[in-house]
Structure formats: C-alpha cells, structure tokens
Design a protein around this motif. Structure first.
Motif, PDB file in Angstrom:
ATOM      1  N   UNK A 248     -88.450  53.967  40.492  1.00 48.62           N
ATOM      2  CA  UNK A 248     -89.466  53.415  41.385  1.00 48.62           C
ATOM      3  C   UNK A 248     -88.899  52.428  42.393  1.00 48.62           C
ATOM      4  N   UNK A 249     -87.703  51.920  42.152  1.00 47.46           N
ATOM      5  CA  UNK A 249     -87.137  50.892  43.016  1.00 47.46           C
ATOM      6  C   UNK A 249     -86.307  51.466  44.152  1.00 47.46           C
ATOM      7  N   UNK A 250     -86.417  52.763  44.361  1.00 46.74           N
ATOM      8  CA  UNK A 250     -85.733  53.352  45.514  1.00 46.74           C
ATOM      9  C   UNK A 250     -86.452  54.608  45.960  1.00 46.74           C
ATOM     10  N   UNK A 251     -86.413  54.842  47.286  1.00 45.18           N
ATOM     11  CA  UNK A 251     -86.857  56.112  47.863  1.00 45.18           C
ATOM     12  C   UNK A 251     -85.672  56.931  48.334  1.00 45.18           C
ATOM     13  N   UNK A 252     -84.485  56.334  48.299  1.00 47.64           N
ATOM     14  CA  UNK A 252     -83.292  57.019  48.785  1.00 47.64           C
ATOM     15  C   UNK A 252     -82.891  58.112  47.795  1.00 47.64           C
ATOM     16  N   UNK A 253     -82.821  59.338  48.277  1.00 47.93           N
ATOM     17  CA  UNK A 253     -82.464  60.457  47.403  1.00 47.93           C
ATOM     18  C   UNK A 253     -81.270  61.205  48.000  1.00 47.93           C
ATOM     19  N   UNK A 254     -80.078  60.718  47.674  1.00 50.26           N
ATOM     20  CA  UNK A 254     -78.858  61.385  48.131  1.00 50.26           C
ATOM     21  C   UNK A 254     -78.336  62.360  47.084  1.00 50.26           C
ATOM     22  N   UNK A 255     -79.063  62.429  45.965  1.00 53.95           N
ATOM     23  CA  UNK A 255     -78.687  63.306  44.847  1.00 53.95           C
ATOM     24  C   UNK A 255     -77.313  62.936  44.295  1.00 53.95           C
ATOM     25  N   UNK A 256     -77.005  61.658  44.340  1.00 54.34           N
ATOM     26  CA  UNK A 256     -75.751  61.162  43.778  1.00 54.34           C
ATOM     27  C   UNK A 256     -76.062  59.953  42.912  1.00 54.34           C
ATOM     28  N   UNK A 257     -75.034  59.467  42.231  1.00 50.47           N
ATOM     29  CA  UNK A 257     -75.197  58.295  41.375  1.00 50.47           C
ATOM     30  C   UNK A 257     -75.550  57.051  42.187  1.00 50.47           C
ATOM     31  N   UNK A 258     -75.300  57.086  43.509  1.00 47.32           N
ATOM     32  CA  UNK A 258     -75.592  55.921  44.339  1.00 47.32           C
ATOM     33  C   UNK A 258     -77.085  55.623  44.393  1.00 47.32           C
ATOM     34  N   UNK A 259     -77.928  56.628  44.183  1.00 53.48           N
ATOM     35  CA  UNK A 259     -79.373  56.392  44.150  1.00 53.48           C
ATOM     36  C   UNK A 259     -79.726  55.365  43.093  1.00 53.48           C
ATOM     37  N   UNK A 264     -80.903  49.839  41.078  1.00 51.08           N
ATOM     38  CA  UNK A 264     -80.538  48.705  40.215  1.00 51.08           C
ATOM     39  C   UNK A 264     -80.332  47.449  41.044  1.00 51.08           C
ATOM     40  N   UNK A 265     -79.719  47.598  42.216  1.00 42.02           N
ATOM     41  CA  UNK A 265     -79.519  46.438  43.080  1.00 42.02           C
ATOM     42  C   UNK A 265     -80.860  45.877  43.556  1.00 42.02           C
ATOM     43  N   UNK A 266     -81.804  46.765  43.882  1.00 38.85           N
ATOM     44  CA  UNK A 266     -83.135  46.304  44.276  1.00 38.85           C
ATOM     45  C   UNK A 266     -83.816  45.576  43.122  1.00 38.85           C
ATOM     46  N   UNK A 267     -83.646  46.068  41.900  1.00 36.12           N
ATOM     47  CA  UNK A 267     -84.218  45.400  40.732  1.00 36.12           C
ATOM     48  C   UNK A 267     -83.595  44.007  40.555  1.00 36.12           C
ATOM     49  N   UNK A 268     -82.281  43.918  40.741  1.00 35.36           N
ATOM     50  CA  UNK A 268     -81.615  42.628  40.586  1.00 35.36           C
ATOM     51  C   UNK A 268     -82.095  41.619  41.632  1.00 35.36           C
ATOM     52  N   UNK A 269     -82.442  42.117  42.817  1.00 36.45           N
ATOM     53  CA  UNK A 269     -82.934  41.224  43.861  1.00 36.45           C
ATOM     54  C   UNK A 269     -84.310  40.651  43.535  1.00 36.45           C
ATOM     55  N   UNK A 270     -84.998  41.258  42.571  1.00 39.17           N
ATOM     56  CA  UNK A 270     -86.291  40.714  42.134  1.00 39.17           C
ATOM     57  C   UNK A 270     -86.106  39.507  41.220  1.00 39.17           C
ATOM     58  N   UNK A 271     -84.893  39.313  40.693  1.00 39.94           N
ATOM     59  CA  UNK A 271     -84.663  38.228  39.728  1.00 39.94           C
ATOM     60  C   UNK A 271     -84.765  36.863  40.399  1.00 39.94           C
ATOM     61  N   UNK A 272     -84.219  36.746  41.608  1.00 37.93           N
ATOM     62  CA  UNK A 272     -84.222  35.447  42.287  1.00 37.93           C
ATOM     63  C   UNK A 272     -85.644  34.920  42.505  1.00 37.93           C
ATOM     64  N   UNK A 273     -86.573  35.695  43.094  1.00 40.66           N
ATOM     65  CA  UNK A 273     -87.939  35.173  43.243  1.00 40.66           C
ATOM     66  C   UNK A 273     -88.629  34.910  41.902  1.00 40.66           C
ATOM     67  N   UNK A 274     -88.284  35.678  40.869  1.00 43.85           N
ATOM     68  CA  UNK A 274     -88.872  35.423  39.554  1.00 43.85           C
ATOM     69  C   UNK A 274     -88.439  34.050  39.037  1.00 43.85           C
ATOM     70  N   UNK A 275     -87.134  33.764  39.140  1.00 45.78           N
ATOM     71  CA  UNK A 275     -86.624  32.463  38.700  1.00 45.78           C
ATOM     72  C   UNK A 275     -87.243  31.338  39.526  1.00 45.78           C
ATOM     73  N   UNK A 276     -87.307  31.552  40.857  1.00 46.79           N
ATOM     74  CA  UNK A 276     -87.915  30.536  41.721  1.00 46.79           C
ATOM     75  C   UNK A 276     -89.359  30.279  41.334  1.00 46.79           C
ATOM     76  N   UNK A 357     -79.757  40.166  52.528  1.00 47.91           N
ATOM     77  CA  UNK A 357     -79.442  41.294  51.658  1.00 47.91           C
ATOM     78  C   UNK A 357     -80.691  42.118  51.354  1.00 47.91           C
ATOM     79  N   UNK A 358     -81.791  41.434  51.052  1.00 41.31           N
ATOM     80  CA  UNK A 358     -83.047  42.146  50.779  1.00 41.31           C
ATOM     81  C   UNK A 358     -83.498  42.936  51.993  1.00 41.31           C
ATOM     82  N   UNK A 359     -83.431  42.300  53.172  1.00 40.19           N
ATOM     83  CA  UNK A 359     -83.841  42.982  54.397  1.00 40.19           C
ATOM     84  C   UNK A 359     -82.977  44.193  54.695  1.00 40.19           C
ATOM     85  N   UNK A 360     -81.672  44.067  54.452  1.00 42.11           N
ATOM     86  CA  UNK A 360     -80.752  45.184  54.690  1.00 42.11           C
ATOM     87  C   UNK A 360     -81.082  46.360  53.775  1.00 42.11           C
ATOM     88  N   UNK A 361     -81.301  46.073  52.496  1.00 44.50           N
ATOM     89  CA  UNK A 361     -81.589  47.148  51.553  1.00 44.50           C
ATOM     90  C   UNK A 361     -82.946  47.794  51.836  1.00 44.50           C
TER      91      UNK A 361
END
Length: 460
Positions: A248-259, A264-276, A357-361
C-alpha cells in the motif's frame, strides 16, 4: 500569500489535476465484474453476490447512485466515469469526516496541505477512483471512528448506535473492513475498561454489531467453503508476505525488488512524524492515532495469519480502508509539525531534510503512477471506444471474442458488448482467470450475454 501558502495551493491543484488521469472508461477485470453485476436488479445482485466472495452493500449502493446520476444515458462509457466519481466522492467525504474528528482535539483538520498529502499519497488515488468497494469501506470506517470518539466524549447512546450502524455497513461492504471495525470497537472497549467507564453500552454495541452481521455471516461462511483450492490468491511465501505488508505504500510497479524497497522507505518516512506527534501533540490525539495504527497492524496480521495457517485470503488492498485513515493522520501530523516547529532551530534543518526526501519520493510515485495510468488506461481508452463502435457496425447479434488475449481485455469487452445489446461467444475460456474459481453459475449469471460454445472461426 506566503511562500508556504503558495506551495500548499500548488500541491492542492496538482492533486485535483492528478485525479483526471484516473477518470478513464477502461476497466480492470474486477471493475468489469462490478459493472456487469450492477446492471441486474437488487435481488439478483444479492443472489449473485452470495456466490462470490464479497458482501453486497457496495454493489447495491452503486446501483442506486447510478440509477440517479446516469438515468439520462445508456452509454456505459459515461456510467463508468460516474462510477469512478462515486468512489472519489466518498473518499472526499471520508477526508471531511476525519477532519471533523481531529478538530475535536483542537487540531486543524481538512486543510489544503492535508488534502494534498492524502490524495498524493501512495495507493490513495488508485482506490479513490476504482470501481470497487474499498473507498466506501474507508468512509464507513472514518464514520465509525468519528462516532466512537463522540461517544467517548459525551457517552450519549445515539453515538454508539450510529457507530454500530457504520460498523455493520462496513461489514456488509468488505470482510476485512469488518475486521478493522471489530478491532476499533474492541480497542475502545479496552479503553473504557481501563478508565473504569460504564462499558455496558459498548458491550451491547459489540453484541449488536455481531448480531447485525449474522444474517449475511451465514452466507459468508458458505462463500468461504465454496472457495476452491485453486482460488486465485497465490500461496503464501516470504515474498508475498512482504508484498502484503508494504504494497500500500507504493504505486510504483517496476516488477522488480525496488518496488518493495521504495515502499519500505516510504514506511520509514512515517516514523519521524509519529515520533514528533508523541512528543508534541496532546495525549488524546495520540491515543486515537495509536488506535488507528494498532488497528492497521492487527488487520494486516489477521489476514496474513489466516492466509498462512489456513488458506490464502489476504491481499494488501484489503487493509486499504484503515490505511486511508492512517495516511490522513500522518498528513495532519506533518501539517502540525510545520506549523508548530518549523522555526525552532533544532527542528528546522531536520524538517527541511525530511520534507525534501518525502517530497522527492512522493513526486516520483505520482510521476510513475501517472505515466502508468496514461499508457495502460488513458491511451487505450481510444482503442476501446473504437472497438465498441466497430462492434455496433457488425450485423450479427453475437460477437466472437478472442480468448487468448488478456483477461482484463476479455472482461472489459464482455460488458461493453453487452451494453450495446449484443452477445459474446468465447472458445475454451478459463473462467478461473476471471472469478478465481470454477463457479460457472456465477459467471453466466453475472455475464449473462456470454456463450461458451466452441467456435471454429474466432475473430476479435
């Protein structure tokens, strides 16, 4: 207007423009099933849906909505656009409902920045315009959460009655929405027990919730029993479990492990606002947010455990309704974070790095998803319209459809050919690719313009 205000409004308008590329008349196979089903009368919708694996409320509501909004046209192209608009409208209503919920804590909810954050987030626009039940389930969970919070504040029985009603309607919309609704009721019950509130009303509500679902629960039991061993959801392995956890944390479908790494990187970016949030937001807001996060995790874990221990029944999108609420809270926290801590020296640089970083992703996700939509759906809409016009010119009442093409194309052509009053003839078509099991009765009941005869000369 300030620089931040200009950026906010720009993001808001981008999100409005973004939705346009999702409003196409081409159909995914499950959407084709929806449009084929809602052409039937209400009793037939319930009867046919009882042979499938979903409850019927979304189909009934969609039929009623289309009867009101598209009575003036017989064009399926227009009806498909209006059906997508229905999902978008209920997503907006969910956004408004959640905004009213957080305002009860003195927190700004529903502004343009939060709108952009939600509607540009991964997966939201995909399901906010899909002709399926996920957007409606998200609205019903948002309404449930809103009424539970009202009941927590006032203890007025009217709120718990509405909460039970919305939980029950969510259960009649999607089974995993029922799981999420049940966990929300349970979490509030535990809260009231710990705080030594009178839990009698909530106990009655949980019992009533189960009782209201019982009539269809019997049907649900037989639906589960009728799911064949070759049901289309694949067997669980490490890769599929990871995909169901992060998809659910990505719409990018390159059919590779990078998806998955992107997700996972998008999920990790949710940690900072949670801690804040836990450092800066008030305790009542954080408790509600904690309930949302716990519910999200419990819904996913329930689906995965059942899939691993019994049979595969869970996909990441089944948790979308509670995911939508989670993403809304993340957008609210980021909005508050910028308003309250932007000028603090200790947070300023960190905020800049985080937003960059969030804006770029998010921008990468929007661009790749937009490109995929245009190539795979919008451009193909012209071919679809041309095909339907060509079918109209064929003097025969039955059109032979090539069974060797993609199942999405086959399902789509079946419903569009039906909309112009013609029948379809298929040769050696495996309905397992469309319905997930060998349920021919359901197939011919929903797609009642299809003949499965052998055809010597197959033409598309």
């Amino acid at each position: 207007m300030s620089k931040k205000g200009k950026i906010t409004m720009l993001l808001f308008f981008i999100s409005i423009i973004y939705v346009i590329i999702f409003m196409h008349p081409t159909l995914w196979r499950d959407e084709s099933f929806t449009m084929a089903l809602v052409k039937h009368n209400y009793l037939d919708i319930i009867h046919l849906d009882s042979m499938d694996v979903h409850p019927p409320f979304y189909y009934i509501l969609l039929k009623a909505y289309l009867s009101i909004t598209t009575f003036w046209t017989s064009s399926l192209f227009i009806k498909v656009i209006f059906a997508r608009l229905f999902s978008y409208i209920v997503t907006i209503l969910a956004f408004i409902t959640l905004g009213r919920t957080v305002r009860a804590f003195g927190v700004t909810g529903g502004n343009a920045l939060q709108w952009a954050g939600v509607f540009l987030a991964p997966s939201v626009m995909r399901y906010a315009t899909q002709i399926r039940m996920y957007a409606l389930a998200g609205l019903l969970l948002a309404l449930l959460l809103n009424q539970l919070q009202h009941y927590d504040n006032s203890h007025k029985p009217g709120h718990i009655i509405l909460a039970v009603l919305f939980a029950s309607l969510a259960s009649y919309t999607h089974y995993f929405a029922a799981v999420s609704a049940g966990f929300l009721l349970l979490l509030y019950f535990v809260k009231f027990v710990i705080q030594k509130y009178n839990t009698q009303s909530l106990v009655y509500s949980i019992v009533l919730f189960l009782g209201m679902f019982f009539p269809w629960g019997i049907v649900a039991y037989f639906q589960v029993q009728n799911v064949a061993n070759n049901y289309w959801i694949p067997s669980m392995d490490a890769e599929s479990v990871l995909d169901d956890l992060v998809n659910l944390f990505t719409d990018i479908h390159t059919l590779t492990i990078y998806d998955n790494w992107f997700a996972i990187l998008m999920m990790l970016l949710c940690i900072y606002p949670i801690i804040w949030s836990y450092r800066e937001m008030n305790k009542r807001f954080n408790l509600l947010f904690s309930f949302v996060m716990i519910d999200f995790m419990l819904t996913a874990l329930t689906g995965l455990l059942v899939s691993i221990m019994m049979r595969p029944i869970y996909l990441a999108r089944y948790a979308y309704p509670i995911y939508l609420i989670f993403i809304f809270f993340i957008a609210v926290i980021i909005s508050q974070m910028l308003a309250k801590s932007w000028q603090k020296r200790g947070f300023k640089i960190l905020n800049y790095l985080y937003l960059a970083l969030t804006g770029l992703l998010m921008a990468s996700n929007v661009v790749f998803m937009g490109q995929s939509q245009v190539i795979n759906y919008d451009l193909r809409s012209f071919d679809l319209m041309s095909s339907v016009e060509g079918y109209k010119d064929i003097p025969r009442d039955t059109i032979n459809v090539n069974p060797n093409q993609g199942v999405n194309n086959i399902a789509q052509k079946i419903v569009y050919i039906d909309s112009i009053g013609k029948r379809v003839r298929l040769k050696d078509f495996d309905i397992n690719h469309l319905l997930g099991n060998e349920n021919r009765k359901l197939f011919h009941g929903v797609y009642d313009n299809v003949d499965m005869d052998s055809v010597k000369d197959v033409k598309d």
